[in-house]
Design an enzyme around this catalytic site. Structure first.
Site, PDB file in Angstrom:
ATOM      1  N   SER A 117       0.788  -1.179   0.001  1.00  0.00           N
ATOM      2  CA  SER A 117       0.007  -0.072  -0.115  1.00  0.00           C
ATOM      3  C   SER A 117       0.787   1.321   0.097  1.00  0.00           C
ATOM      4  O   SER A 117       0.506   2.409  -0.172  1.00  0.00           O
ATOM      5  CB  SER A 117      -0.973  -0.153   1.156  1.00  0.00           C
ATOM      6  OG  SER A 117      -0.224  -0.299   2.397  1.00  0.00           O
ATOM      7  N   HIS A 130      -3.307  -3.255  -5.792  1.00  0.00           N
ATOM      8  CA  HIS A 130      -3.730  -2.851  -4.329  1.00  0.00           C
ATOM      9  C   HIS A 130      -5.012  -3.095  -3.930  1.00  0.00           C
ATOM     10  O   HIS A 130      -5.983  -2.383  -4.645  1.00  0.00           O
ATOM     11  CB  HIS A 130      -3.197  -1.593  -3.739  1.00  0.00           C
ATOM     12  CG  HIS A 130      -3.349  -1.035  -2.512  1.00  0.00           C
ATOM     13  ND1 HIS A 130      -3.736   0.102  -1.977  1.00  0.00           N
ATOM     14  CD2 HIS A 130      -3.286  -1.870  -1.222  1.00  0.00           C
ATOM     15  CE1 HIS A 130      -3.753   0.240  -0.640  1.00  0.00           C
ATOM     16  NE2 HIS A 130      -3.394  -0.939  -0.450  1.00  0.00           N
ATOM     17  N   GLU A 137      -6.420  -0.848  -6.927  1.00  0.00           N
ATOM     18  CA  GLU A 137      -5.693   0.100  -7.400  1.00  0.00           C
ATOM     19  C   GLU A 137      -4.503  -0.564  -8.264  1.00  0.00           C
ATOM     20  O   GLU A 137      -3.740  -1.465  -7.701  1.00  0.00           O
ATOM     21  CB  GLU A 137      -4.599   0.925  -6.505  1.00  0.00           C
ATOM     22  CG  GLU A 137      -5.626   1.978  -5.760  1.00  0.00           C
ATOM     23  CD  GLU A 137      -5.114   2.667  -4.680  1.00  0.00           C
ATOM     24  OE1 GLU A 137      -4.926   4.098  -4.768  1.00  0.00           O
ATOM     25  OE2 GLU A 137      -4.346   2.193  -3.748  1.00  0.00           O
ATOM     26  N   ASN A 159      -4.560   5.796  -0.269  1.00  0.00           N
ATOM     27  CA  ASN A 159      -3.651   6.188   1.019  1.00  0.00           C
ATOM     28  C   ASN A 159      -3.157   7.742   1.072  1.00  0.00           C
ATOM     29  O   ASN A 159      -3.181   8.042   2.152  1.00  0.00           O
ATOM     30  CB  ASN A 159      -2.889   5.133   1.274  1.00  0.00           C
ATOM     31  CG  ASN A 159      -3.173   3.865   1.901  1.00  0.00           C
ATOM     32  OD1 ASN A 159      -4.243   3.925   2.379  1.00  0.00           O
ATOM     33  ND2 ASN A 159      -2.404   2.723   1.849  1.00  0.00           N
TER      34      ASN A 159
HETATM   35  N1  CAA Z   1     -20.560 -13.446   2.483  1.00  0.00           N
HETATM   36  C1  CAA Z   1     -21.031 -12.657   1.655  1.00  0.00           C
HETATM   37  N2  CAA Z   1     -21.627 -11.311   1.749  1.00  0.00           N
HETATM   38  C2  CAA Z   1     -21.315 -10.974   2.911  1.00  0.00           C
HETATM   39  C3  CAA Z   1     -20.605 -11.528   3.736  1.00  0.00           C
HETATM   40  C4  CAA Z   1     -20.357 -12.730   3.679  1.00  0.00           C
HETATM   41  N3  CAA Z   1     -19.466 -13.538   4.717  1.00  0.00           N
HETATM   42  N4  CAA Z   1     -20.666 -10.516   4.712  1.00  0.00           N
HETATM   43  C5  CAA Z   1     -20.898  -9.433   4.394  1.00  0.00           C
HETATM   44  N5  CAA Z   1     -21.614  -9.655   3.279  1.00  0.00           N
HETATM   45  C6  CAA Z   1     -22.422  -8.566   2.598  1.00  0.00           C
HETATM   46  C7  CAA Z   1     -23.667  -8.228   3.400  1.00  0.00           C
HETATM   47  O1  CAA Z   1     -24.599  -9.138   3.170  1.00  0.00           O
HETATM   48  C8  CAA Z   1     -23.948  -7.001   2.871  1.00  0.00           C
HETATM   49  O2  CAA Z   1     -24.499  -7.051   1.519  1.00  0.00           O
HETATM   50  P1  CAA Z   1     -25.741  -6.141   0.999  1.00  0.00           P
HETATM   51  O3  CAA Z   1     -25.295  -4.836   0.791  1.00  0.00           O
HETATM   52  O4  CAA Z   1     -26.156  -6.931  -0.519  1.00  0.00           O
HETATM   53  O5  CAA Z   1     -26.797  -6.269   2.353  1.00  0.00           O
HETATM   54  C9  CAA Z   1     -22.664  -6.415   2.506  1.00  0.00           C
HETATM   55  O6  CAA Z   1     -21.613  -7.393   2.448  1.00  0.00           O
HETATM   56  C10 CAA Z   1     -22.220  -5.576   3.825  1.00  0.00           C
HETATM   57  O7  CAA Z   1     -22.246  -6.259   4.800  1.00  0.00           O
HETATM   58  P2  CAA Z   1     -22.522  -5.914   6.524  1.00  0.00           P
HETATM   59  O8  CAA Z   1     -24.020  -5.207   6.362  1.00  0.00           O
HETATM   60  O9  CAA Z   1     -22.607  -7.192   7.249  1.00  0.00           O
HETATM   61  O10 CAA Z   1     -21.479  -4.934   6.914  1.00  0.00           O
HETATM   62  P3  CAA Z   1     -21.582  -3.329   6.956  1.00  0.00           P
HETATM   63  O11 CAA Z   1     -22.491  -2.868   6.099  1.00  0.00           O
HETATM   64  O12 CAA Z   1     -21.576  -2.998   8.517  1.00  0.00           O
HETATM   65  O13 CAA Z   1     -20.453  -2.848   5.993  1.00  0.00           O
HETATM   66  C11 CAA Z   1     -17.958  -2.807   5.828  1.00  0.00           C
HETATM   67  C12 CAA Z   1     -19.196  -3.509   6.480  1.00  0.00           C
HETATM   68  C13 CAA Z   1     -18.056  -3.317   4.281  1.00  0.00           C
HETATM   69  C14 CAA Z   1     -16.679  -3.139   6.196  1.00  0.00           C
HETATM   70  C15 CAA Z   1     -18.042  -1.395   5.912  1.00  0.00           C
HETATM   71  O14 CAA Z   1     -18.323  -0.917   7.086  1.00  0.00           O
HETATM   72  C16 CAA Z   1     -16.954  -0.673   5.181  1.00  0.00           C
HETATM   73  O15 CAA Z   1     -16.922  -0.406   4.082  1.00  0.00           O
HETATM   74  N6  CAA Z   1     -16.055   0.078   6.038  1.00  0.00           N
HETATM   75  C17 CAA Z   1     -14.840   0.774   5.330  1.00  0.00           C
HETATM   76  C18 CAA Z   1     -14.067  -0.051   4.959  1.00  0.00           C
HETATM   77  C19 CAA Z   1     -12.711   0.683   4.531  1.00  0.00           C
HETATM   78  O16 CAA Z   1     -12.744   1.782   4.277  1.00  0.00           O
HETATM   79  N7  CAA Z   1     -11.787  -0.424   3.965  1.00  0.00           N
HETATM   80  C20 CAA Z   1     -10.666   0.160   3.365  1.00  0.00           C
HETATM   81  C21 CAA Z   1      -9.487   0.367   4.365  1.00  0.00           C
HETATM   82  S1  CAA Z   1      -8.146   0.826   3.761  1.00  0.00           S
HETATM   83  C22 CAA Z   1      -7.340  -0.393   2.928  1.00  0.00           C
HETATM   84  O17 CAA Z   1      -7.853  -1.501   3.185  1.00  0.00           O
HETATM   85  C23 CAA Z   1      -6.006  -0.113   2.285  1.00  0.00           C
HETATM   86  C24 CAA Z   1      -5.060   0.312   3.163  1.00  0.00           C
HETATM   87  O18 CAA Z   1      -3.636   0.086   2.265  1.00  0.00           O
HETATM   88  C25 CAA Z   1      -4.696   0.728   4.533  1.00  0.00           C
END
Ligand code: CAA
Length: 294
Positions: free
Chosen positions: A119, A140, A152, A190
């Site tokens: 990242s 990424h 990315e 990032n």
């Molecule tokens: N199998 C299939 N589908 C699943 C699942 C599973 N095990 N678990 C969840 N889902 C589905 C849910 O059914 C739901 O689908 P629908 O929208 O169709 O209903 C969807 O996925 C969302 O799941 P949840 O409702 O359980 O969860 P949520 O709404 O609380 O979202 C999240 C969880 C996606 C993590 C959300 O909180 C989010 O987007 N958070 C931000 C995450 C983020 O910013 N990530 C980037 C971090 S930075 C990085 O990674 C890079 C770096 O270099 C640091």
């Protein structure tokens, strides 16, 4: 590029997610961890995600079995020689990544495309230590990999146009939306996300608001799915600290400098969800803000 087999080096939080989405897309996946214990843990994470998917009605038992059937774990890097593309997902440390690529370079045929999920480290610097710098890209992914739509795709100074487009197509074949980025530390996401997360810690340090105030502010005021301190716990404070240091070293700008509280929390082993405690204590349901951080 004809891809049938994908190699994934590392089966931690990101590596297991990447291995899973590759298997879901129909590829045969060879995933390597350094020990049987870590491998079992990583494959267990995939199994439990798929089990939850079945419970939620998102996939059938047959589909679950089909996806798992395409996944093979190993502790041998040599076994990945059969891959058409290898994605490296080891710790965010240049020396560790270079070691992996040098070993892979010796066993993989010239056609194998190399990709790093870094990242913040330089793709150019990693590529230059291999004999295939033109067939080396950044891929990424975002956490949680099975749910986040973005990848990315990063082009180094040495990546050929053909390899770059192959990598974009590969990301698309996983059902992800690729964005193209050049090899500038932090790429697109990032570069914007890290200063925001670090500023949330600075706001806490300066007493602008409590952990909950800051998180609720951004969640309800800006429609973010998670507040910044929850997201920090989710990404991992140790990981964010490593990324911030790499970005600060590169740009020498205060916005990328890790605040003292982040450093202290990492020193204390408060890594976030993975260690059970960060800005929140995950031994409670729901998680409770940790008292006495500032
Ligand atoms: N199998 C299939 N589908 C699943 C699942 C599973 N095990 N678990 C969840 N889902 C589905 C849910 O059914 C739901 O689908 P629908 O929208 O169709 O209903 C969807 O996925 C969302 O799941 P949840 O409702 O359980 O969860 P949520 O709404 O609380 O979202 C999240 C969880 C996606 C993590 C959300 O909180 C989010 O987007 N958070 C931000 C995450 C983020 O910013 N990530 C980037 C971090 S930075 C990085 O990674 C890079 C770096 O270099 C640091």
């Amino acid at each position: 590029m004809q891809v049938q087999t994908v190699g994934v080096v590392g089966c931690g939080l990101m590596g297991s997610g990447i291995a899973q989405v590759c298997a879901e897309a129909g590829y045969r996946v060879l995933v390597r961890e350094v020990s049987e214990d870590l491998l079992a843990k990583g494959l267990g994470r995939i199994r439990s995600f798929l089990d939850k998917g079945v419970e939620k009605g998102k996939l059938t038992q047959e589909r679950r079995a089909e996806v798992l059937g395409r996944l093979e774990g190993t502790t041998s890097l040599q076994k990945l020689a059969a891959s058409d593309i290898v994605i490296e997902v080891v710790v965010e440390n240049l020396a560790a990544k270079r070691e992996v690529f040098q070993e892979l370079d010796a066993v993989c045929p010239p056609r194998t495309l190399f990709a790093s999920n870094t990242s913040s480290l330089s793709i150019t610097e990693m590529a230059a230590t291999t004999k295939r710098p033109d067939r080396f890209v950044g891929l990424h992914f975002f956490n949680p990999v099975p749910l986040m739509k973005l990848v990315e795709v990063v082009r180094s100074l040495l990546t050929s146009a053909e390899s770059f487009e192959n990598a974009v197509e590969f990301a698309r074949s996983l059902g992800k939306t690729p964005v193209r980025a050049s090899d500038k530390t932090g790429f697109v996401v990032n570069r914007l996300l890290v200063p925001y997360l670090l500023d949330a810690i600075r706001a806490l340090e300066e007493g602008v608001g409590s952990v909950l105030d800051i998180d609720e502010g951004m969640r309800l005021g800006c429609g973010h799915p998670m507040g910044p301190l929850t997201l920090l716990d989710f990404v991992g404070l140790d990981t964010t600290y490593a990324i911030a240091n790499i970005m600060f070293d590169e740009f020498r700008e205060r916005r990328f400098a890790p605040p003292p509280l982040l450093k202290r929390m990492v020193q204390a082993g408060l890594f976030g969800r993975k260690s059970g405690k960060g800005f929140y204590d995950y031994s409670h349901e729901p998680a409770q803000p940790v008292a006495g951080l500032v």
